[in-house]
Design an enzyme around this catalytic site. Sequence first.
Site, PDB file in Angstrom:
ATOM      1  N   GLU A 172      13.602 -54.474 -12.029  1.00  0.00           N
ATOM      2  CA  GLU A 172      12.433 -55.054 -12.756  1.00  0.00           C
ATOM      3  C   GLU A 172      12.236 -56.409 -12.487  1.00  0.00           C
ATOM      4  O   GLU A 172      11.032 -56.753 -12.123  1.00  0.00           O
ATOM      5  CB  GLU A 172      12.722 -55.004 -14.130  1.00  0.00           C
ATOM      6  CG  GLU A 172      12.490 -53.405 -14.706  1.00  0.00           C
ATOM      7  CD  GLU A 172      13.248 -53.201 -15.869  1.00  0.00           C
ATOM      8  OE1 GLU A 172      13.856 -53.963 -16.683  1.00  0.00           O
ATOM      9  OE2 GLU A 172      13.343 -52.049 -16.417  1.00  0.00           O
TER      10      GLU A 172
ATOM     11  N   TRP B 138      20.501 -54.875 -22.312  1.00  0.00           N
ATOM     12  CA  TRP B 138      19.600 -54.733 -23.520  1.00  0.00           C
ATOM     13  C   TRP B 138      18.087 -55.333 -23.119  1.00  0.00           C
ATOM     14  O   TRP B 138      17.163 -55.028 -23.975  1.00  0.00           O
ATOM     15  CB  TRP B 138      20.016 -55.812 -24.601  1.00  0.00           C
ATOM     16  CG  TRP B 138      21.267 -55.498 -25.018  1.00  0.00           C
ATOM     17  CD1 TRP B 138      22.097 -54.291 -24.902  1.00  0.00           C
ATOM     18  CD2 TRP B 138      21.854 -56.134 -26.329  1.00  0.00           C
ATOM     19  NE1 TRP B 138      23.186 -54.314 -25.697  1.00  0.00           N
ATOM     20  CE2 TRP B 138      22.979 -55.208 -26.582  1.00  0.00           C
ATOM     21  CE3 TRP B 138      21.566 -57.201 -27.171  1.00  0.00           C
ATOM     22  CZ2 TRP B 138      23.967 -55.734 -27.697  1.00  0.00           C
ATOM     23  CZ3 TRP B 138      22.569 -57.504 -28.256  1.00  0.00           C
ATOM     24  CH2 TRP B 138      23.589 -56.930 -28.435  1.00  0.00           C
ATOM     25  N   LYS B 139      17.997 -55.710 -21.894  1.00  0.00           N
ATOM     26  CA  LYS B 139      16.418 -56.161 -21.391  1.00  0.00           C
ATOM     27  C   LYS B 139      15.989 -57.216 -22.385  1.00  0.00           C
ATOM     28  O   LYS B 139      16.779 -57.956 -22.942  1.00  0.00           O
ATOM     29  CB  LYS B 139      15.764 -54.845 -21.191  1.00  0.00           C
ATOM     30  CG  LYS B 139      16.090 -53.875 -20.349  1.00  0.00           C
ATOM     31  CD  LYS B 139      15.446 -52.909 -19.569  1.00  0.00           C
ATOM     32  CE  LYS B 139      15.939 -51.924 -19.059  1.00  0.00           C
ATOM     33  NZ  LYS B 139      14.990 -51.191 -18.160  1.00  0.00           N
TER      34      LYS B 139
ATOM     35  N   GLY C 262      17.978 -48.357 -22.238  1.00  0.00           N
ATOM     36  CA  GLY C 262      17.496 -47.864 -23.566  1.00  0.00           C
ATOM     37  C   GLY C 262      18.534 -47.510 -24.698  1.00  0.00           C
ATOM     38  O   GLY C 262      18.612 -47.790 -25.556  1.00  0.00           O
TER      39      GLY C 262
HETATM   40  C1  PEP Z   1      18.470 -49.994 -16.698  1.00  0.00           C
HETATM   41  O1  PEP Z   1      17.627 -51.060 -17.306  1.00  0.00           O
HETATM   42  O2  PEP Z   1      19.200 -50.806 -15.825  1.00  0.00           O
HETATM   43  C2  PEP Z   1      18.177 -49.035 -17.025  1.00  0.00           C
HETATM   44  C3  PEP Z   1      18.854 -48.062 -16.531  1.00  0.00           C
HETATM   45  O3  PEP Z   1      17.323 -48.376 -18.135  1.00  0.00           O
HETATM   46  P1  PEP Z   1      17.345 -47.080 -18.503  1.00  0.00           P
HETATM   47  O4  PEP Z   1      18.785 -46.598 -19.069  1.00  0.00           O
HETATM   48  O5  PEP Z   1      16.614 -47.418 -19.908  1.00  0.00           O
HETATM   49  O6  PEP Z   1      16.699 -46.138 -17.849  1.00  0.00           O
END
Ligand code: PEP
Length: 245
Positions: A93, A10-11, A231
Amino acid sequence: MRNKLVVGNWKMNTTIDEAIALINNLNKELDEQQTVVCVPFTHISELSKIKKANIKIGAQNISAHSNGAYTGEISNVMLKSLSVAYVIVGHSERREYHNETNEVVNTKVKRALESGITPIICFGESLTLRKENKHLPFIEKQIKEALLNISAEEFKQCVLAYEPIWAIGTGETATPAQAQEVHAFVRNLLTKLYNNALSEKCKILYGGSVKPSNASALFKEKDIDGALVGGASLKAVDFTQIINA
Ligand code: PEP
């Protein structure tokens, strides 16, 4: 036989009210399918109380230290006390914005394992490295250093996640063939680092703009054992479609 695992990341999204609504929607959408959602630290306690048993709660980070004067950090001991089952370690990140080196990632993996928490160890190359065709040696180094001094017994508890940086949050996904090439390379490396049986048992997830429309093609690949989803994990319907893909 490896069972598919789909993990949500969910970040730094959702207020507590939004998070409760999202878990309630997942409770409704999912029947018995097993999944993991890695939620913000502040939501772990509340969400653990209301989620259904097939949904496991994970964290998105863990301190390299177990306790002490590390203002703002959250330790393995604290996560264990909330019955957290999984933790994402080495997300790109965190490597990029918080200067996490392979050595730090290795220490965090050890902290998680000490508390019986499954580390989801992320690795993956930048667009520059891929264009220069240097991604495989780069990934080999990331994995060897992340797993340094991790015994075979400890490794059994680890999950790996290939997340090419150029595919995270960009809408651009690695093709199934591009992802499979890396997953097969990593499985081969794991055989050398440990043995064939452990390598065959290890779940290697793919992450990078996974959505309902591309999940099933990725999951058809022999060495892709599920996904780490950013996302699309914020929408219960989309996340459920990926789990069901
Ligand atoms: C993630 O944050 O691990 C990721 C894969 O993000 P997204 O699916 O939004 O690319």
